[in-house]
Design an enzyme around this catalytic site. Structure first.
Site, short mmCIF file in Angstrom:
data_model
loop_
_atom_site.label_atom_id
_atom_site.label_comp_id
_atom_site.label_asym_id
_atom_site.label_seq_id
_atom_site.Cartn_x
_atom_site.Cartn_y
_atom_site.Cartn_z
N ASP A 56 0.84 -1.20 0.00
CA ASP A 56 0.00 0.00 0.00
C ASP A 56 0.88 1.24 0.00
O ASP A 56 1.83 1.36 0.78
CB ASP A 56 -0.89 0.03 1.24
CG ASP A 56 -1.65 1.34 1.34
OD1 ASP A 56 -2.53 1.57 0.49
OD2 ASP A 56 -1.33 2.15 2.24
N TYR A 61 2.71 10.10 0.48
CA TYR A 61 3.86 9.56 1.20
C TYR A 61 5.16 10.00 0.52
O TYR A 61 5.61 9.40 -0.44
CB TYR A 61 3.79 8.04 1.25
CG TYR A 61 2.54 7.48 1.92
CD1 TYR A 61 1.77 8.25 2.77
CD2 TYR A 61 2.15 6.16 1.69
CE1 TYR A 61 0.63 7.74 3.38
CE2 TYR A 61 1.02 5.64 2.29
CZ TYR A 61 0.26 6.44 3.14
OH TYR A 61 -0.87 5.92 3.73
N LYS A 84 -3.69 5.90 -3.68
CA LYS A 84 -4.76 6.77 -3.21
C LYS A 84 -4.90 8.00 -4.10
O LYS A 84 -3.98 8.36 -4.84
CB LYS A 84 -4.49 7.15 -1.75
CG LYS A 84 -4.31 5.90 -0.87
CD LYS A 84 -4.05 6.24 0.57
CE LYS A 84 -3.82 4.97 1.38
NZ LYS A 84 -2.46 4.42 1.16
N GLY A 233 -2.52 0.77 10.65
CA GLY A 233 -2.17 1.21 11.99
C GLY A 233 -2.50 0.21 13.07
O GLY A 233 -3.06 0.60 14.11
N PHE A 235 -0.79 -1.11 15.28
CA PHE A 235 -0.10 -0.83 16.53
C PHE A 235 -0.47 0.53 17.11
O PHE A 235 0.15 0.99 18.06
CB PHE A 235 1.42 -0.90 16.34
CG PHE A 235 1.92 -2.25 15.87
CD1 PHE A 235 1.53 -3.42 16.49
CD2 PHE A 235 2.79 -2.33 14.80
CE1 PHE A 235 1.99 -4.66 16.06
CE2 PHE A 235 3.27 -3.56 14.37
CZ PHE A 235 2.86 -4.73 15.00
N ASN A 236 -1.47 1.19 16.54
CA ASN A 236 -1.92 2.51 17.02
C ASN A 236 -0.75 3.48 17.18
O ASN A 236 -0.49 4.01 18.26
CB ASN A 236 -2.69 2.39 18.34
CG ASN A 236 -4.10 1.88 18.15
OD1 ASN A 236 -4.40 0.75 18.53
ND2 ASN A 236 -4.97 2.67 17.56
N SER A 237 -0.03 3.68 16.07
CA SER A 237 1.09 4.62 16.02
C SER A 237 2.26 4.22 16.91
O SER A 237 3.09 5.06 17.26
CB SER A 237 0.65 6.05 16.37
OG SER A 237 -0.35 6.50 15.50
N LEU A 240 1.30 -0.24 20.69
CA LEU A 240 1.23 -1.68 20.95
C LEU A 240 2.51 -2.41 20.54
O LEU A 240 2.54 -3.65 20.59
CB LEU A 240 0.03 -2.27 20.21
CG LEU A 240 -1.33 -1.75 20.67
CD1 LEU A 240 -2.45 -2.27 19.79
CD2 LEU A 240 -1.58 -2.15 22.13
N PRO A 244 8.69 -0.74 26.52
CA PRO A 244 8.55 0.06 27.74
C PRO A 244 9.90 0.62 28.18
O PRO A 244 10.92 -0.06 28.11
CB PRO A 244 8.01 -0.95 28.76
CG PRO A 244 7.44 -2.08 27.96
CD PRO A 244 8.24 -2.13 26.71
#
Length: 343
Positions: A56, A61, A84, A233, A235-237, A240, A244
């Site tokens: 994609d 981009y 797109k 996404g 991993f939500n940016s 996830l 740590p």
């Protein structure tokens, strides 16, 4: 007359070849950091070597850079490509080194244009950069109120009155296999379904292990309509997948607030109790929904390609999903993957 069943079968055929894991191409367009041509080629080559066959990209981009690099690396390859429309790239003089999150990108400025002519111009330019005479999936990019604010109704009218017609014509001519939206907002997908017959949504960050409100009406509606979801996404940016202690956790392209950080740590703790990486659970979870066809994490290096492939293949015990639900970390209606035995 074409029936609803005919439309559903056509969509199924156009999207049937989508694999479980695809390649998100923003990073090779220099998202947040400059990537050399050599390193960008190495990432795409690593994805091909790992068996990934769906890529994609978008004009936005790197302002044509990602599409150009995909075109060079994938020329002559039997792969699926989505790109797109919705922005026209206009030449500019003396661009800043970083613009719209992209570093050392092409000296072009993206200008929103969802009109018929704008979509046709954008598509023709994309084909040149991609070195192809068609694409498998064409998506209207970044419609939505959160993106455009008070300008959203005008952009949506331009799309429905013009850009959508152009996309339908391209599909009818065989130049595009399937059409839809590529967005970060669930609400605009629902709005588009009220007015347009679409095949697929590339929806970023809205159906993940961290966020599942899409189950409250939207995903069931897609399932009834035979509309597929490409999960962007996952991993939500980064929330996830980030380590740590390695710096601030990111969510929605910004440092996460305390509530998101706490929820991520609860997810991590349950996964750790079952010996499963949080990232593996995050990649596999959305694919359990029948509307979800594919998941496309961003990949910026061969190591990230290898990690993504490994995480999709990592056995995740069914008890992990049960414990997440018991902890209130999964929506009550969320389907969960069936555990696979270790190879």
């Amino acid at each position: 007359m074409e029936t609803r069943m005919d439309v559903a079968q056509e969509r199924s055929q156009a999207l049937a070849r989508l694999p479980r894991l695809g390649f998100g191409g923003a990073a090779v367009g220099n998202l947040y950091a400059a990537v050399s041509d050599v390193d960008a080629r190495a990432v795409i080559d690593a994805a091909l070597a790992a068996g990934i066959r769906y890529f994609d990209t978008a004009p936005h981009y790197g302002f044509g850079l990602s599409e150009t690099r995909h075109g060079q690396a994938l020329s002559g390859r039997e792969v699926m490509i989505s790109t797109k429309v919705g922005r026209i790239l206009e030449p500019i003089a003396s661009p800043a080194r970083e613009r719209h999150g992209f570093v050392d990108a092409a000296p072009l400025e993206p200008v929103f244009d969802y009109s018929y002519d704008g979509v046709m111009r954008s598509f023709e330019a994309s084909l040149r950069r991609l070195q192809r005479d068609r694409v498998d999936i064409l998506l209207a990019h970044d419609l939505g109120r959160l993106t455009h604010g008070e300008a959203h109704p005008g952009h949506m009218r331009a799309f429905l009155d013009g850009g959508y017609k152009a996309m339908r014509e391209l599909k009818d001519a065989g130049l595009v296999g399937a059409i839809g939206l590529g967005v970060n907002e669930q609400a605009v997908c629902d709005e588009a379904l009220d007015h347009a017959d679409l095949d697929v949504f590339l929806l970023a960050g809205r159906y993940t292990l961290l966020e599942q409100t899409a189950l409250d009406g939207f995903l069931p509606r897609c399932e009834r309509r035979g509309v597929k979801i490409i999960v962007g996404g996952p991993f939500n940016s980064g929330a996830l997948v980030e380590t740590p202690g390695g710096g601030p956790i990111h969510y929605n392209y910004a440092p996460a607030d305390a509530g998101i950080v706490a929820r991520v740590e609860r997810l991590r703790a349950v996964c750790a109790a079952h010996g499963a990486p949080l990232a593996a659970a995050a990649l596999q979870f959305p694919l359990a929904h029948p509307a979800a066809a594919c998941v496309i994490p961003g990949m910026a290096s061969p190591a990230q390609v290898a990690d993504a492939v490994a995480w999709t293949q990592t056995p995740v015990p069914e008890a992990l999903w049960s414990d997440l639900r018991a902890e209130g970390l999964l929506h009550p209606a969320a389907p969960t993957p069936v555990a696979r035995a270790a190879a």
